[in-house]
Design an enzyme around this catalytic site. Structure first.
Site, PDB file in Angstrom:
ATOM      1  N   ARG A   1      51.279 -72.003 -53.965  1.00  0.00           N
ATOM      2  CA  ARG A   1      51.716 -73.396 -53.849  1.00  0.00           C
ATOM      3  C   ARG A   1      52.842 -73.473 -52.834  1.00  0.00           C
ATOM      4  NH1 ARG A   1      53.825 -75.997 -59.285  1.00  0.00           N
ATOM      5  NH2 ARG A   1      55.615 -74.629 -58.925  1.00  0.00           N
TER       6      ARG A   1
ATOM      7  N   CYS B   1      46.751 -75.180 -64.100  1.00  0.00           N
ATOM      8  CA  CYS B   1      47.773 -74.148 -63.941  1.00  0.00           C
ATOM      9  C   CYS B   1      49.053 -74.476 -64.692  1.00  0.00           C
ATOM     10  CB  CYS B   1      48.087 -73.911 -62.458  1.00  0.00           C
ATOM     11  SG  CYS B   1      48.817 -75.325 -61.628  1.00  0.00           S
TER      12      CYS B   1
ATOM     13  N   GLU C   1      48.755 -83.751 -60.265  1.00  0.00           N
ATOM     14  CA  GLU C   1      49.806 -83.848 -61.279  1.00  0.00           C
ATOM     15  C   GLU C   1      50.404 -85.246 -61.368  1.00  0.00           C
ATOM     16  OE1 GLU C   1      52.786 -80.973 -60.130  1.00  0.00           O
ATOM     17  OE2 GLU C   1      52.336 -81.279 -58.016  1.00  0.00           O
TER      18      GLU C   1
ATOM     19  N   ARG D   1      60.293 -84.074 -69.463  1.00  0.00           N
ATOM     20  CA  ARG D   1      59.850 -82.901 -70.219  1.00  0.00           C
ATOM     21  C   ARG D   1      60.977 -81.929 -70.559  1.00  0.00           C
ATOM     22  NH1 ARG D   1      58.402 -78.640 -66.311  1.00  0.00           N
ATOM     23  NH2 ARG D   1      58.311 -79.481 -64.198  1.00  0.00           N
TER      24      ARG D   1
ATOM     25  N   ARG E   1      54.326 -69.587 -57.545  1.00  0.00           N
ATOM     26  CA  ARG E   1      55.365 -70.601 -57.334  1.00  0.00           C
ATOM     27  C   ARG E   1      56.285 -70.130 -56.206  1.00  0.00           C
ATOM     28  NH1 ARG E   1      55.015 -69.770 -62.955  1.00  0.00           N
ATOM     29  NH2 ARG E   1      54.276 -71.586 -64.137  1.00  0.00           N
TER      30      ARG E   1
ATOM     31  N   HIS F   1      62.339 -73.228 -66.462  1.00  0.00           N
ATOM     32  CA  HIS F   1      61.926 -72.123 -65.588  1.00  0.00           C
ATOM     33  C   HIS F   1      62.190 -70.755 -66.202  1.00  0.00           C
ATOM     34  CE1 HIS F   1      60.617 -74.711 -62.445  1.00  0.00           C
ATOM     35  NE2 HIS F   1      61.725 -75.412 -62.558  1.00  0.00           N
TER      36      HIS F   1
ATOM     37  N   ASN G   1      51.978 -79.884 -66.646  1.00  0.00           N
ATOM     38  CA  ASN G   1      53.389 -80.131 -67.013  1.00  0.00           C
ATOM     39  C   ASN G   1      53.842 -81.495 -66.501  1.00  0.00           C
ATOM     40  OD1 ASN G   1      53.167 -77.523 -67.883  1.00  0.00           O
ATOM     41  ND2 ASN G   1      54.658 -76.661 -66.476  1.00  0.00           N
ATOM     42  N   ASP G   2      53.634 -81.739 -65.205  1.00  0.00           N
ATOM     43  CA  ASP G   2      54.053 -83.021 -64.626  1.00  0.00           C
ATOM     44  C   ASP G   2      53.071 -84.141 -64.953  1.00  0.00           C
ATOM     45  OD1 ASP G   2      56.505 -82.443 -63.568  1.00  0.00           O
ATOM     46  OD2 ASP G   2      55.771 -81.918 -61.583  1.00  0.00           O
TER      47      ASP G   2
END
Length: 570
Positions: A332, A502, A431, A465, A296, A189, A454-455
């Site tokens: 989101r 995204c 995802e 990850r 986010r 993050h 990412n996921d």
């Protein structure tokens, strides 16, 4: 001179002195004392200092956030004024002849137990407040500064084990020109926020940073993941040339600021920005973003001991909409769990948090939490093109259940006579691999898709990850991942809904043409990557993108796909 190689997580060049952020040692030992009065006075002094610190924080919060949000500090001050709270420490010192630090620790445990045992949910949540103020008193007793970042006045490059989202946010108002962390990677993050803020950063440096001392002169290359400690004259000259070259490239990219994202032959690809706070939207707008593809919202909930109220959330979402002046803002809903913790919820530790109780699963279970956020979102939608996106969706049942709670929020607002947007667009994050496989069914339930690469990569390749030992397995160009993206885009295209990406893949150099060729219509990325993506797309035709994508889909391995892209870019 020393050269260090690690993971470049936010591009850019920086030249400044090192500032080491050391871990706080809050270890408490049960030491015996003889001078009771002196030890009790230490407690009173530490409590008095805590009151002064919190009063200043309250003033700053009221000035920068608002009076309602600042009220949490009033509760903290009341607790510090509570005779029972203070006497719990001074009394223990008198009775057991223990040091002030140990008395503070035990007092905190006792009060937290008492609050957690109460039936009232609000009072239970106050246990977190006790922990916060006790930590402040303990830090004062141990002589630990409140926050080293707050004291920064000179340009510097931070060196830390890791940075929390709130630490990274603090950097934005300080002359920090870059940072280096021991742990983490491109998807941590702090890295994501660094890219959003345009701060050069390197992660995963490990023990190598032990060779860096406070005040050392550093050169940082966030693209290459390179650090030079105490550079010689030749290296400084070479770095100056790199800076000059970067400035020229920045000038070229600047010409794309007001242009729409599109290929050379006019195939539109909407280029948007990812944000973590409403203030980040301003940077997206300034750099020519065509919208916010991912807000986010969990960052409003993290690094605090209470939950944001409906009004606080409403103001944050409203501000983002106003900053984007009518352009789309996709927000989101709460996506916590995994590596994102919210102390106020007191979630249990899980053996496998990325596959556990997180995101939409929490929201559908804690509908009180979900309703508060949805009400704030619906009200804020009156101030712009706000769109709501549900994360971690694995089935149509979850989508329909989320839409039912959304309808509840609409019904409640209608009954209260509140103003809100009745026709907000609804989308989902794709995802989880089963969502990609069932994209044709899910597309009939929503207005848009956003692929969270990412996921998706993590779950498809069975690779954590943020685990540095197996990070080599995290391959965005794995043919299996590309096929899932293509499958999702095809379903969206056939059902005439938008499909975006995204995840970090969207802003990675070279990936915009690949994703365009796979059928993706929107790309959302860190603000600093938007101009580069526009420039890449403007150099190629859609047919060239499509042909590249077809070749990658047929590649037998991720390594060969990566080589294809590298050769194609040359």
């Amino acid at each position: 001179m020393l050269k260090i190689k690690a993971i470049g997580v936010s591009e850019g060049l920086a030249h400044a002195k090192a500032l080491l952020i050391r871990e706080e040692d809050l270890t408490v030992v049960k030491d015996s004392i003889t001078d009771v009065e002196a030890e009790q006075q230490r407690v009173l002094d530490a409590v008095g200092k805590a009151k002064q610190q919190i009063s200043l924080l309250r003033e700053e919060a009221e000035r920068t956030i608002g009076p309602e949000e600042a009220e949490i500090f009033d509760a903290h001050l009341m607790m510090l004024d509570d005779p029972d709270f203070v006497e719990g420490m001074t009394g223990m010192i008198a009775e057991e002849k223990v040091c002030a630090e140990y008395a503070c620790f035990c007092n905190c445990e006792n009060f937290q137990q008492m609050f957690r045992a109460m039936d009232d949910e609000y009072m239970q949540a106050r246990a977190a407040d006790i922990g916060d103020i006790s930590k402040r008193v303990l830090k004062n007793l141990k002589g630990i500064a409140d926050n080293a970042i707050d004291a920064i006045t000179e340009p510097c490059i931070l060196i830390a084990n890791d940075l929390t989202p709130s630490d990274t946010a603090r950097i934005g108002s300080k002359p920090v020109v870059g940072f280096i962390t021991r742990i983490g990677g491109r998807t941590s993050h702090s890295a994501i926020m660094a890219r959003s803020m345009g701060i050069p950063a390197i992660a995963g440096a490990g023990d190598k940073v032990d060779d860096i001392a406070d005040g050392d002169e550093l050169l940082l290359d966030g693209s290459a993941g390179e650090i030079v400690v105490s550079p010689d004259e030749a290296t400084l000259t070479e770095f100056a040339h790199k800076l000059e070259k970067a400035e020229k490239l920045r000038a070229v990219l600047e010409t794309y600021r007001d242009r729409e994202g599109a290929t050379k032959d006019g195939r539109r690809v909407v280029i948007e920005g990812n944000i973590g706070t409403p203030g980040d939207a301003k940077r997206v707008a300034e750099l020519g973003g065509e919208g916010v593809g991912l807000f986010r919202s969990e960052f409003l909930f993290m690094d605090r001991d209470d939950l944001p109220s409906e009004e606080e959330q409403f103001e944050a979402y409203k501000k983002a909409c106003q900053e984007m002046a009518g352009k789309p803002v996709i927000i989101r809903t709460l996506d916590i769990g995994g590596d994102k913790e919210v102390p106020a919820l007191g979630l249990e530790k899980e053996q496998n948090p990325f596959l556990g109780y997180r995101a939409i699963r929490i929201c559908l279970n804690r509908t009180d939490l979900f309703l508060t956020q949805l009400r704030a979102l619906l009200r804020a939608a009156k101030f712009g093109d706000l769109r709501i996106m549900f994360p971690m969706i694995s089935s149509v049942d979850e989508v329909r259940a989320a839409k039912q709670v959304l309808q509840q929020a609409k019904d409640l607002l209608t009954a209260e006579g509140a103003e809100f947007d009745l026709n907000v667009k609804i989308g989902i994050m794709v995802e989880i691999p089963v969502a990609a496989v069932c994209a044709d069914v899910l597309a009939k339930e929503v207005d848009f898709f956003s692929i969270g690469t990412n996921d998706l990569i993590q779950y498809s390749c069975a690779v954590d990850r943020i685990n540095e030992k197996i990070s080599y397995l995290y391959r965005p160009l794995h043919p299996g991942v590309l096929r899932l993206i293509r499958m999702t885009a095809k379903a969206a295209n056939e059902n005439h809904i938008e499909v975006g990406v995204c995840g970090e893949m969207a802003g990675t150099p070279g990936m915009a043409p690949v994703l365009c060729g796979l059928g993706v219509t929107n790309l959302s990325m860190s603000a600093s990557a938007m101009l580069g993506a526009k420039a890449e797309l403007a150099e190629v035709t859609f047919e060239e993108c499509r042909m590249l994508a077809e070749r990658l889909l047929d590649a037998p391995s991720a390594a060969e796909a990566e080589q294809m892209v590298a050769d194609w870019r040359k």
